[in-house]
Design a protein around this motif. Structure first.
Motif, short mmCIF file in Angstrom:
data_model
loop_
_atom_site.label_atom_id
_atom_site.label_comp_id
_atom_site.label_asym_id
_atom_site.label_seq_id
_atom_site.Cartn_x
_atom_site.Cartn_y
_atom_site.Cartn_z
N GLN A 1 54.42 -40.40 43.68
CA GLN A 1 55.40 -40.56 43.07
C GLN A 1 56.19 -42.17 43.57
O GLN A 1 56.26 -43.01 42.94
N SER B 1 59.19 -35.00 53.69
CA SER B 1 58.95 -34.04 53.78
C SER B 1 57.23 -33.04 54.99
O SER B 1 57.03 -34.14 54.74
N GLY C 1 64.41 -28.77 43.17
CA GLY C 1 64.24 -27.95 43.68
C GLY C 1 64.22 -27.42 42.77
O GLY C 1 63.67 -25.46 42.72
N GLU D 1 58.56 -38.91 34.41
CA GLU D 1 58.51 -38.01 36.09
C GLU D 1 57.14 -39.44 36.93
O GLU D 1 56.37 -39.26 35.94
N LYS E 1 62.79 -35.96 38.81
CA LYS E 1 62.02 -35.30 39.56
C LYS E 1 61.32 -35.84 40.92
O LYS E 1 60.21 -35.82 40.70
N ARG F 1 66.66 -37.37 41.44
CA ARG F 1 66.13 -36.41 42.79
C ARG F 1 65.84 -35.13 41.98
O ARG F 1 66.14 -34.45 41.49
N HIS F 2 64.09 -35.12 42.56
CA HIS F 2 64.72 -32.81 42.52
C HIS F 2 65.26 -32.12 43.09
O HIS F 2 65.35 -32.67 43.72
N LEU G 1 53.32 -31.42 49.84
CA LEU G 1 54.78 -31.72 49.33
C LEU G 1 54.03 -33.36 49.79
O LEU G 1 55.04 -34.45 48.80
N ALA H 1 55.19 -36.87 47.18
CA ALA H 1 55.90 -37.24 47.54
C ALA H 1 55.18 -39.62 47.50
O ALA H 1 55.69 -40.10 46.52
N LEU I 1 60.59 -36.40 44.46
CA LEU I 1 60.16 -35.05 45.30
C LEU I 1 60.97 -36.27 46.68
O LEU I 1 60.69 -37.90 47.12
N PRO I 2 61.71 -35.64 47.30
CA PRO I 2 61.90 -36.49 48.47
C PRO I 2 61.07 -36.94 49.58
O PRO I 2 59.42 -36.65 49.66
N THR I 3 60.84 -37.51 50.38
CA THR I 3 59.99 -38.42 51.16
C THR I 3 59.85 -37.94 52.57
O THR I 3 58.96 -38.38 53.08
#
Length: 423
Positions: A268, A256, A308, A220, A250, A305-306, A261, A265, A252-254
């Motif tokens: 990450q 958001s 959720g 991760e 995992k 991808r995570h 969040l 991201a 995260l979307p960039t």
């Protein structure tokens, strides 16, 4: 049994990174591609929670099919220890009876520390002998996994030192000697047991070192995982293990709109950019002292991808598209790669033989090198390996070593007293 080594993917990574999820998704993808696939899980709990409720009870020690083409089995250290101990007790029955020792029942046996590693090796041996096209192994966390993968070579060396072949050959004379001496001699089962263990370990070592076996790292993105990967890279290189992919899990979307969040991201993404530069294809073509400059070192990054939520069930696993590829043409008939540890003959130019050992990412302060007889004791960070020297190098003395562009070059000077003289 096909007689071919299965395409094997060894999945490991720092704890909590989602190793079991990645292993299960990789195995499912292979099965749905038409390969007869076994997912072997080192966690005694098995992969049932990830695969779904139908697999929870099916994941026993013996392989069970949980969906077309996919079988699942788990490692059971308690069962392994009980079986091995009772077999040893049976073989030593005569000696135990002579001593008046009371035999133990299987129900009163509890595995000792270390049984997990040996149980995993035994499970790998059995899986390698099965009729599988693809074998996916959910290994323990990274450092423990590297220790397990290095264990067959180490144990075989110990067996060879403690019970060498020439001593084993003498066991045929023991009954005759016992009759002449009039006293019982040590039982020959010790040597037979050593030979069997060596044969079993050789099978596991062949599987681990096969050109169709690779390691898939799961991490991760974050500082802790970055540190763990840097340390593990030393062990992977030292033990000659091939990595087919680094799986940042995992992710995260960039895009958001949530500030909290989005911050996570961004952290990450910064880590992912660093991994791409340090481990990706560009790292194999640089000119500095980076991770793989000059040694052809590179890992493929496959981001997952995570969702959720924690993936549960076959539908969730099938959606992890990044894990569907097992890598480039690494089937059972793959030709071995050239030996990454090569010897360069520079006797005419410099009077030397140079042994090159790629150790991408290693730093000079972490490397130890000791010649002991016909072996070389190598230390890279926390990892150790004892390597037998090639015949030509045994007739030389170590005259120096240098770490250049991720490659350790050990210089050997031929010993005039041992080297053949040219007319």
């Amino acid at each position: 049994m096909t007689g071919k080594t299965p395409r094997t993917v060894l999945v490991t990574g720092p704890g909590g990174a989602g190793r079991t999820t990645v292993a299960a998704a990789t195995a499912l993808a292979a099965a749905r591609r038409g390969d007869r696939t076994l997912l072997l899980c080192a966690d005694p709990a098995g992969p049932g929670a990830v695969l779904g409720t139908a697999a929870t009870t099916a994941a026993g020690v013996e392989p069970a099919e949980v969906t077309p083409g996919l079988w699942v089995a788990r490692v059971d250290p308690a069962d392994y220890f009980r079986t091995e101990f009772l077999a040893l007790q049976e073989r030593a029955a005569a000696a135990l009876d002579m001593l008046g020792a009371r035999r133990l029942d299987g129900e009163e046996l509890t595995e000792l520390p270390g049984a997990e590693q040996f149980a995993l090796l035994q499970a790998l041996r059995r899986a390698a002998a099965g009729d599988w096209n693809v074998l996916v192994v959910d290994l323990p966390p990274l450092r423990e996994a590297l220790s397990v993968l290095a264990l067959p070579e180490r144990l075989r060396r110990l067996i060879g030192r403690l019970l060498p072949a020439e001593r084993q050959a003498a066991r045929a004379l023991r009954p005759m000697i016992a009759q002449l001496a009039g006293v019982p001699m040590p039982a020959g089962w010790l040597y037979g047991a050593a030979a069997r263990r060596d044969e079993e370990l050789a099978a596991v070592q062949a599987l681990i070192g096969s050109p169709s076996t690779t390691v898939r790292l799961v991490a991760e993105p974050g500082p802790a995982a970055a540190d763990a990967l840097r340390v593990a890279r030393d062990g992977l290189s030292l033990y000659g293990l091939r990595v087919d992919a680094l799986v940042p899990n995992k992710v995260l979307p960039t895009d958001s709109s949530d500030a909290w969040l989005a911050t996570l991201a961004a952290q990450q993404q910064k880590c992912l950019d660093g991994w791409s530069e340090e481990y990706g294809p560009s790292s194999a073509s640089g000119s500095g002292s980076g991770s793989g400059s000059g040694s052809g070192f590179a890992w493929t990054l496959r981001e997952v991808r995570h969702l959720g939520r924690d993936p549960r069930g076959l539908d969730d696993l099938a959606g992890l598209e990044a894990l569907a590829d097992l890598g480039p043409d690494l089937g059972p008939d793959t030709e071995p790669d050239p030996d990454p540890w090569w010897v360069e003959d520079r006797r005419e130019e410099d009077g030397l033989l140079v042994w090159s050992l790629p150790l991408p990412g290693a730093v000079k302060a972490d490397i130890g090198l000791v010649r002991r007889g016909d072996e070389l004791l190598l230390t890279v960070g926390p990892f150790h390996r004892i390597v037998p020297l090639a015949g030509a190098l045994r007739r030389c003395t170590v005259s120096g070593a240098a770490l250049t562009d991720g490659v350790l070059k050990v210089r050997f000077t031929p010993d005039p007293g041992l080297w053949p003289r040219t007319p």
